[in-house]
Design a protein around this motif. Structure first.
Motif, short mmCIF file in Angstrom:
data_model
loop_
_atom_site.label_atom_id
_atom_site.label_comp_id
_atom_site.label_asym_id
_atom_site.label_seq_id
_atom_site.Cartn_x
_atom_site.Cartn_y
_atom_site.Cartn_z
N THR A 48 26.45 36.21 43.95
CA THR A 48 26.65 34.88 44.72
C THR A 48 28.17 34.45 45.10
OG1 THR A 48 25.54 33.91 43.39
CG2 THR A 48 26.57 32.98 44.11
N ILE A 49 28.88 34.24 45.80
CA ILE A 49 30.41 34.31 46.00
C ILE A 49 29.48 33.04 46.16
CG2 ILE A 49 29.84 33.72 48.65
CD1 ILE A 49 32.83 35.27 48.63
N SER A 50 32.01 32.24 45.98
CA SER A 50 31.75 30.83 45.37
C SER A 50 33.20 30.30 45.72
CB SER A 50 31.08 30.11 44.32
OG SER A 50 31.82 30.38 43.15
N ARG A 51 33.87 29.60 45.78
CA ARG A 51 34.88 29.45 46.03
C ARG A 51 35.60 27.92 45.54
NH1 ARG A 51 37.48 30.03 52.34
NH2 ARG A 51 39.31 29.11 51.46
N ASP A 52 36.78 27.67 44.96
CA ASP A 52 37.27 26.59 44.06
C ASP A 52 38.34 25.78 45.31
OD1 ASP A 52 38.18 24.19 43.22
OD2 ASP A 52 37.17 24.93 40.98
N ASN A 53 38.47 25.48 46.52
CA ASN A 53 39.71 25.04 47.22
C ASN A 53 39.75 24.40 46.32
OD1 ASN A 53 38.45 26.40 49.74
ND2 ASN A 53 37.96 24.73 49.90
N ALA A 54 40.05 23.57 45.00
CA ALA A 54 40.94 23.10 43.94
C ALA A 54 42.18 24.12 43.43
CB ALA A 54 40.44 22.19 43.16
N LYS A 55 40.66 24.76 43.74
CA LYS A 55 42.04 25.91 42.48
C LYS A 55 42.32 27.73 43.34
CE LYS A 55 39.00 24.64 38.24
NZ LYS A 55 38.19 24.89 37.23
N ASN A 56 42.39 27.03 44.76
CA ASN A 56 42.41 28.13 45.60
C ASN A 56 41.95 29.52 44.41
OD1 ASN A 56 43.91 26.49 46.95
ND2 ASN A 56 46.36 27.70 46.83
N THR A 57 40.86 29.33 44.13
CA THR A 57 40.04 30.72 44.07
C THR A 57 38.36 30.99 44.57
OG1 THR A 57 41.39 30.15 41.73
CG2 THR A 57 38.90 31.46 41.55
N VAL A 58 38.37 32.14 44.46
CA VAL A 58 37.51 32.56 44.87
C VAL A 58 36.63 33.28 44.09
CG1 VAL A 58 37.96 34.50 46.17
CG2 VAL A 58 36.06 33.67 47.14
N TYR A 59 35.14 33.29 43.82
CA TYR A 59 34.64 34.28 42.83
C TYR A 59 33.48 34.84 43.14
CZ TYR A 59 37.03 30.44 39.87
OH TYR A 59 37.29 29.25 39.75
N LEU A 60 33.23 35.71 42.60
CA LEU A 60 32.04 36.41 42.58
C LEU A 60 31.04 36.97 41.40
CD1 LEU A 60 30.12 38.72 45.03
CD2 LEU A 60 31.78 40.65 43.97
N GLN A 61 29.55 36.16 41.54
CA GLN A 61 29.17 36.73 40.39
C GLN A 61 28.09 37.70 40.36
OE1 GLN A 61 29.03 34.31 37.64
NE2 GLN A 61 27.08 36.35 37.29
N MET A 62 28.66 38.66 39.61
CA MET A 62 27.96 40.20 40.28
C MET A 62 26.82 40.29 39.36
SD MET A 62 30.65 42.43 41.54
CE MET A 62 31.17 42.59 39.26
N ASN A 63 25.34 40.03 39.18
CA ASN A 63 24.27 40.27 38.09
C ASN A 63 23.18 41.50 38.97
OD1 ASN A 63 24.46 37.30 37.33
ND2 ASN A 63 23.44 36.25 38.58
N SER A 64 22.59 41.58 37.79
CA SER A 64 21.68 42.73 37.89
C SER A 64 22.15 44.02 38.45
CB SER A 64 20.42 43.21 38.62
OG SER A 64 19.77 41.52 37.93
N LEU A 65 23.61 44.26 37.57
CA LEU A 65 24.84 45.12 38.05
C LEU A 65 23.93 46.86 37.94
CD1 LEU A 65 27.28 43.80 36.85
CD2 LEU A 65 27.00 44.96 39.58
N GLU A 66 23.44 47.32 39.34
CA GLU A 66 23.45 49.00 38.95
C GLU A 66 24.58 49.60 39.33
OE1 GLU A 66 21.15 48.89 42.96
OE2 GLU A 66 19.65 47.10 42.41
N PRO A 67 24.64 50.88 39.45
CA PRO A 67 24.71 52.05 38.25
C PRO A 67 26.20 52.75 40.26
CG PRO A 67 23.92 53.97 37.46
CD PRO A 67 23.27 51.32 38.58
N GLU A 68 25.44 52.02 41.22
CA GLU A 68 25.43 52.27 42.89
C GLU A 68 26.72 50.93 42.93
OE1 GLU A 68 22.16 54.26 41.60
OE2 GLU A 68 22.58 52.53 41.64
#
Length: 124
Positions: free
Chosen positions: A69-89
């Motif tokens: 899931t990608i999200s961003r906080d423009n007030a903080k000039n930051t973008v996030y990438l939440q990565m769940n169920s990670l796989e070796p690939e």
């Protein structure tokens, strides 16, 4: 000019989660569509996900849909990438990128600024 700095990478077991962050310098963060790309060893860099300036538009690669899931906080000039169920690939260097656009962009050549990357390693 925009400078991007990623953080949050690391080693995680398969099935685990990580959250990447990308901090951007500059006062026009809202002018950019932000994207995440990744490059696995021996492979070309590939698109992962992007988000437009207002966060009402996102586009995911099929390989991560439903897990990332990608999200961003423009007030903080930051973008996030939440990565769940990670796989070796998912093991790769993850890059944050900024495109001077208000629209969804998924091609590397559409992006104008890149971070240095952060390593994500998923152990099986």
């Amino acid at each position: 000019q925009v400078q991007l700095v990623e953080s949050g990478g690391g080693l995680v077991q398969a099935g685990g989660s990580l959250r990447l962050s990308c901090g951007a310098s500059g006062r026009t963060f809202t002018s950019y569509t932000m994207g995440w790309f990744r490059q696995a060893p021996g492979k070309e860099r590939e698109f992962v996900v992007c988000i437009n300036w207002s966060s009402d538009g996102t586009y995911y690669a099929d390989s991560v849909k439903g897990r990332f899931t990608i999200s961003r906080d423009n007030a903080k000039n930051t973008v996030y990438l939440q990565m769940n169920s990670l796989e070796p690939e998912d093991t790769a260097v993850y890059y944050c990128a900024a495109a001077r656009s208000s629209f969804i962009r998924y091609r590397e050549k559409d992006y104008d600024y890149w971070g240095q990357g952060t390593q994500v390693t998923v152990a099986s």
